[in-house]
Scaffold this motif. Structure first.
Motif, PDB file in Angstrom:
ATOM      1  N   ASP C  22      59.764  78.639  51.902  1.00 39.71           N
ATOM      2  CA  ASP C  22      60.513  79.802  52.360  1.00 39.71           C
ATOM      3  C   ASP C  22      61.665  80.127  51.411  1.00 39.71           C
ATOM      4  O   ASP C  22      62.797  80.321  51.832  1.00 39.71           O
ATOM      5  N   PHE C  23      61.351  80.194  50.148  1.00 34.41           N
ATOM      6  CA  PHE C  23      62.391  80.370  49.147  1.00 34.41           C
ATOM      7  C   PHE C  23      62.685  81.856  48.935  1.00 34.41           C
ATOM      8  O   PHE C  23      61.776  82.670  48.767  1.00 34.41           O
ATOM      9  N   ILE C  54      51.036  80.900  38.926  1.00 35.95           N
ATOM     10  CA  ILE C  54      50.645  80.287  40.185  1.00 35.95           C
ATOM     11  C   ILE C  54      50.757  81.370  41.253  1.00 35.95           C
ATOM     12  O   ILE C  54      51.754  82.092  41.302  1.00 35.95           O
ATOM     13  N   SER C  55      49.725  81.511  42.070  1.00 38.45           N
ATOM     14  CA  SER C  55      49.813  82.527  43.123  1.00 38.45           C
ATOM     15  C   SER C  55      50.415  81.893  44.369  1.00 38.45           C
ATOM     16  O   SER C  55      50.131  80.748  44.700  1.00 38.45           O
ATOM     17  N   ILE C  56      51.276  82.647  45.043  1.00 42.58           N
ATOM     18  CA  ILE C  56      51.940  82.089  46.216  1.00 42.58           C
ATOM     19  C   ILE C  56      51.072  82.244  47.453  1.00 42.58           C
ATOM     20  O   ILE C  56      50.195  83.107  47.512  1.00 42.58           O
ATOM     21  N   ASP C  57      51.330  81.377  48.450  1.00 44.32           N
ATOM     22  CA  ASP C  57      50.591  81.460  49.711  1.00 44.32           C
ATOM     23  C   ASP C  57      51.093  82.653  50.518  1.00 44.32           C
ATOM     24  O   ASP C  57      50.330  83.378  51.132  1.00 44.32           O
ATOM     25  N   SER C  58      52.425  82.817  50.550  1.00 46.36           N
ATOM     26  CA  SER C  58      52.980  83.974  51.250  1.00 46.36           C
ATOM     27  C   SER C  58      54.324  84.316  50.641  1.00 46.36           C
ATOM     28  O   SER C  58      54.919  83.493  49.947  1.00 46.36           O
ATOM     29  N   GLY C  59      54.800  85.522  50.917  1.00 49.50           N
ATOM     30  CA  GLY C  59      56.072  85.947  50.359  1.00 49.50           C
ATOM     31  C   GLY C  59      55.896  87.154  49.457  1.00 49.50           C
ATOM     32  O   GLY C  59      54.781  87.617  49.240  1.00 49.50           O
ATOM     33  N   GLN C  60      57.020  87.632  48.942  1.00 53.28           N
ATOM     34  CA  GLN C  60      56.945  88.806  48.091  1.00 53.28           C
ATOM     35  C   GLN C  60      57.959  88.705  46.953  1.00 53.28           C
ATOM     36  O   GLN C  60      59.069  88.211  47.134  1.00 53.28           O
ATOM     37  N   ILE C  61      57.552  89.168  45.789  1.00 56.73           N
ATOM     38  CA  ILE C  61      58.463  89.190  44.646  1.00 56.73           C
ATOM     39  C   ILE C  61      58.478  90.612  44.097  1.00 56.73           C
ATOM     40  O   ILE C  61      57.423  91.199  43.847  1.00 56.73           O
TER      41      ILE C  61
END
Lengths: 291, 295, 251
Positions: C22-23, C54-61
């Motif tokens: 949860d960064f 690396i692809s994230i599991d969830s979140g947004q950039i």
């Protein structure tokens, strides 16, 4: 008719799985494509021909001797070419290229000594098939199926139960870690060459008793084994499943298209797997994080 | 004299093959076992066009290059997903599938009987039929191929190929679309290989699948590596050495039956020797020293 | 302050290990942010996530209001994010000059059609890039190495070169992974000086570094992370005295 196809599938699959396993044993510990394996396979047949037909030894003695010679051939290649290359930190591509060179060298040596024509060691063996469940099957074909089952079970036990088998697994997983924990990777690799080459020689002999021999018989058969290994996911159970799939597709494919396409069928299956399921049936994900 | 011209023509054909493979293997660092397949595709496209439609040589050459490039893309695209050893096996598979097609589609390709009576080229009304005129044509095509390859490897485009060869991850991080470059270079390389095929087909006037086997692919790889990967001049050196060497053996008086075996053993042996002591070949700039990134 | 990079609630698991938990964080224009924390805290993973390796599991950039989540690394670079790698990646078998030339963006010569046609423009830009690259080398005092292989440089010079590659790419945001670890003090000073000058040129930096003195010297703001979480954020002074940070280090 249907029973015949089932039997043919079993025979083809047995063969592919022995080759696939014999190749995988080496590939797991060395991590490069040892194409010379094809000529080790062929050598089993030609050594048998040499001892049995030319020297006149008894058939069983000739076979035993031939398997030992194939084993020694595999180990000799490892000792004299691959090991020095590994010592120089050669990449897997260099090892692969060297193995191609040795393959060409030895295959042509066999051609030169024995000639390019088909040689047979079948004369002493019963050629006529017997009827089982409505299918014609020759004794040698039954032997192929039984040998493959025995070899698979013995190898599974060997890898699980013995100290050497466990060491082989350790080297397969991580060479450096295995070396640190006191396992001599060179020794383990040599043992895997010994086992793999003996098995390849045995397979070559079986094929020769079934359909005779030519100097170039090795590469195509080996490739089927490699396809079985990749589709199976470099894991013994997976290889057996993949060999069954290949055998099935090739033999039943003949119903729809002519038998000349058997190789193409196998390679199309391979490419489909590589594209959509590169880790194979049972394999772990091969792609490590590359960053 | 004819014999000498014949050897020079063969050298020219192999120079085109090895220059084009060098773009993939030597500059981009991807081993492909399918180069003979593209060589064959070029030969068959040109031969079939000439035999069935009696179309002009230049058009056949053009179509062979285009057709082979498209198939090259077909091999190049999987290289984005399939890596290292498995990619080599995939090119192996492609090579054998193409051989099977050439060998089995008898009504179309003539199967093992091959295609006889391929017309010799006519360019701007000049019929190329003597050995000497063939040598001139081969030399011109060699020069064009060298010019194209040299332009590519000296350009910023070529710089990216070399970067991909050394470190794909880093190249991606610099914003380069590695995948697109791989597919493009496969297309160019396959297209150029087809030129050799067209030359071979119209020179010998007969082709059959046995000229385009896996062993032929390995022979072309050997030329690239022994001459020197990552150096275009290396490909020329390699082709000259590996085509000439067995011919020299001929003068030693070896019986024909074993000469073919000796020829193959020679380059097989050379390949091993070079891998052991000089992986960069005679004058190469790349020695396949990058290890598998995956698996 | 203008927002440049915005990371929202990113999660990433590898085989059961939590790399990012949860960064969230934000980076503004023209600032240098230090990213610190123990080994395995997820700092380099964060870089790999931002740059698309690396692809994230969830979140947004988002970067400059563009969503860059799940974009390919080469696309993300084109948006204006450039990076160095922890293990120090360079094209070692190429010359120093070629390494920098490789890093410039929008090179017409990299398009295949321009290799053969419109060659003139491609050549002009190539020689212009060459001039810029030589200036970069000259400004940092290694112009005499321009034609050496990158592999032949000292470790410190290699680190400097990888920073120069980032500069050549003209990115707005530079992600620097331990740019001064393991090199001599003179080179540290040189590299830190280049970094401190970056905001004046309109660039932002995220800096992973273990050397706290260096971090305090160049960063106005520091983020401390551990086990994939953001533990503390503030000025170097504040973070250093945060009890949670002290606790994380004592564990």
């Amino acid at each position: 008719m249907f029973q015949q196809y089932i039997f043919n599938t079993l025979i083809t699959s047995s063969l592919y799985s022995i080759i696939g396993i014999s190749f995988a044993i080496i590939y797991r510990t060395t991590r490069f494509l040892h194409f010379t394996h094809a000529v080790v396979f062929t050598s089993g047949a030609y050594f048998t021909f040499l001892f049995y037909k030319l020297f006149g030894f008894s058939i069983y003695f000739s076979i035993t001797l031939a398997i030992i010679f194939s084993l020694l051939l595999g180990c000799l290649i490892e000792k004299s070419i691959y090991k020095p290359l590994r010592k120089k930190q050669a990449s897997s591509m260099i090892l692969l290229l060297a193995s191609l060179g040795i393959y060409i060298l030895l295959q042509n040596l066999i051609s030169m000594i024995f000639g390019d024509d088909t040689k047979s060691i079948r004369s002493g063996v019963v050629k006529e098939g017997i009827n089982i469940l409505g299918a014609r099957i020759t004794p040698i074909q039954i032997i192929i199926i039984i040998t493959s089952v025995i070899v698979t079970i013995l190898l599974l036990l060997f890898l699980k139960k013995t100290k050497t088998g466990k060491a082989m697994k350790a080297v397969a997983n991580d060479v450096e870690l295995a070396n640190i924990s006191g396992i001599s990777s060179n020794r383990v690799i040599l043992i895997s060459f010994a086992i793999g080459s003996a098995l390849a020689g045995l397979a070559g002999i079986l094929v020769a008793f079934d359909v005779d021999m030519t100097p170039t018989m090795g590469m195509n058969t080996l490739m089927m084994g490699v396809v079985a290994m990749i589709v199976g996911g470099n894991n013994i159970k997976g290889i057996v499943c993949a060999a069954l799939l290949l055998g099935f597709a090739q033999n039943f494919g003949v119903w729809y298209i002519s038998s000349q396409w058997q190789d193409a069928i196998a390679f199309v299956i391979l490419i489909i797997f590589l594209l959509f399921k590169p880790e194979g049936f049972y394999g772990k994900k091969l792609r490590k994080q590359s960053v | 004299m004819t014999y000498l011209l014949h050897i020079f023509i063969l050298i020219g054909i192999y120079i085109i093959l090895s220059l084009s493979l060098n773009l993939i293997a030597g500059y981009t660092g991807i081993l492909s076992m399918a180069h003979a397949a593209f060589y064959g595709i070029g030969a068959y496209i040109a031969a079939l066009m000439a035999l069935n439609f009696n179309s002009p040589f230049i058009l056949n050459l053009f179509l062979a290059v285009i057709g082979s490039s498209i198939l090259g893309a077909l091999v190049g695209i999987p290289s984005l997903r399939i890596k290292d050893d498995y990619f080599i096996i995939a090119t192996f598979a492609f090579q054998i599938i193409i051989f099977n097609i050439l060998n089995n589609l008898v009504s179309f390709t003539g199967g093992p009987m091959g295609l006889p009576g391929i017309p010799q080229p006519v360019i701007f009304g000049i019929k190329i039929s003597s050995h000497f005129s063939f040598l001139v044509l081969t030399a011109i095509l060699c020069a064009i191929t060298y010019f194209i390859c040299n332009k590519i490897v000296k350009s910023p485009f070529g710089r990216i190929l070399k970067a991909i060869r050394e470190d794909e991850v880093f190249t991606k991080s610099l914003g380069k679309n590695v995948s697109a470059y791989k597919v493009k270079i496969f297309m160019i390389s396959s297209g150029l290989a087809a030129i050799s095929g067209v030359m071979y087909a119209t020179y010998i006037t007969y082709i059959d699948p046995t000229s385009f086997t896996l062993m032929e692919s390995i022979f072309i790889i050997s030329i690239v590596i022994i001459g020197g990967a990552g150096n275009l001049k290396g490909s020329i050196v390699g082709a000259v050495v590996l085509v000439m060497l067995p011919e020299i053996l001929r003068f030693v008086g070896l019986p024909n039956s074993i000469a073919a075996n000796i020829r193959q053993m020679l380059y097989g042996g050379l390949l091993v020797v070079f891998m052991l002591w000089r992986p960069q070949g005679f004058i190469g700039e790349y020695s396949f020293n990058r290890n598998n990134e995956n698996g | 302050m203008d927002n440049l990079l915005k990371i929202q609630n990113c999660n990433k698991h590898f085989n059961g290990i939590i790399a990012l938990d949860d960064f969230s964080c934000e980076i503004s224009k023209n600032e240098i942010v230090g990213l610190i924390g123990p080994n395995g805290a997820g700092k380099s993973t964060l870089f790999n996530v931002i740059t698309g390796f690396i692809s994230i599991d969830s979140g947004q950039i988002t970067f400059n209001n563009h969503t860059i989540t799940k974009k390919a690394p080469n696309k993300i670079n084109k948006f204006g994010i450039s990076r160095t790698f922890q293990g120090l990646r360079l094209i070692r078998q190429m010359t120093v000059l070629d390494n920098i030339l490789l890093s410039f963006k929008k090179q017409p010569g990299e398009h295949l059609e321009n290799v053969f046609f419109k060659n003139k423009k491609a050549k002009e830009i190539e020689s212009e890039n060459k001039r810029k690259a030589l200036k970069l080398l000259k400004d940092t005092g290694i112009e005499d190495k321009a034609n050496d292989l990158a592999d032949d440089l000292s470790y410190g010079q290699q680190k400097l070169l990888s920073l120069l590659c980032c500069l050549a790419s003209d990115a707005e945001l530079l992600l620097l992974d331990e740019p001064i670890a393991g090199i001599n003090p003179a080179m540290i000073e040189k590299i830190l000086f280049i970094i401190t000058e970056l905001p004046k040129k309109g660039k932002s930096v995220i800096l992973i570094e273990h050397n706290m003195d260096a971090v305090s010297q160049v960063c106005e703001r520091v983020i401390f992370m551990d086990t994939g979480k953001k533990i503390s954020e503030g000025t170097p002074e504040e973070v250093r005295n945060d009890p949670k940070v002290i606790e994380a280090y004592l564990e």
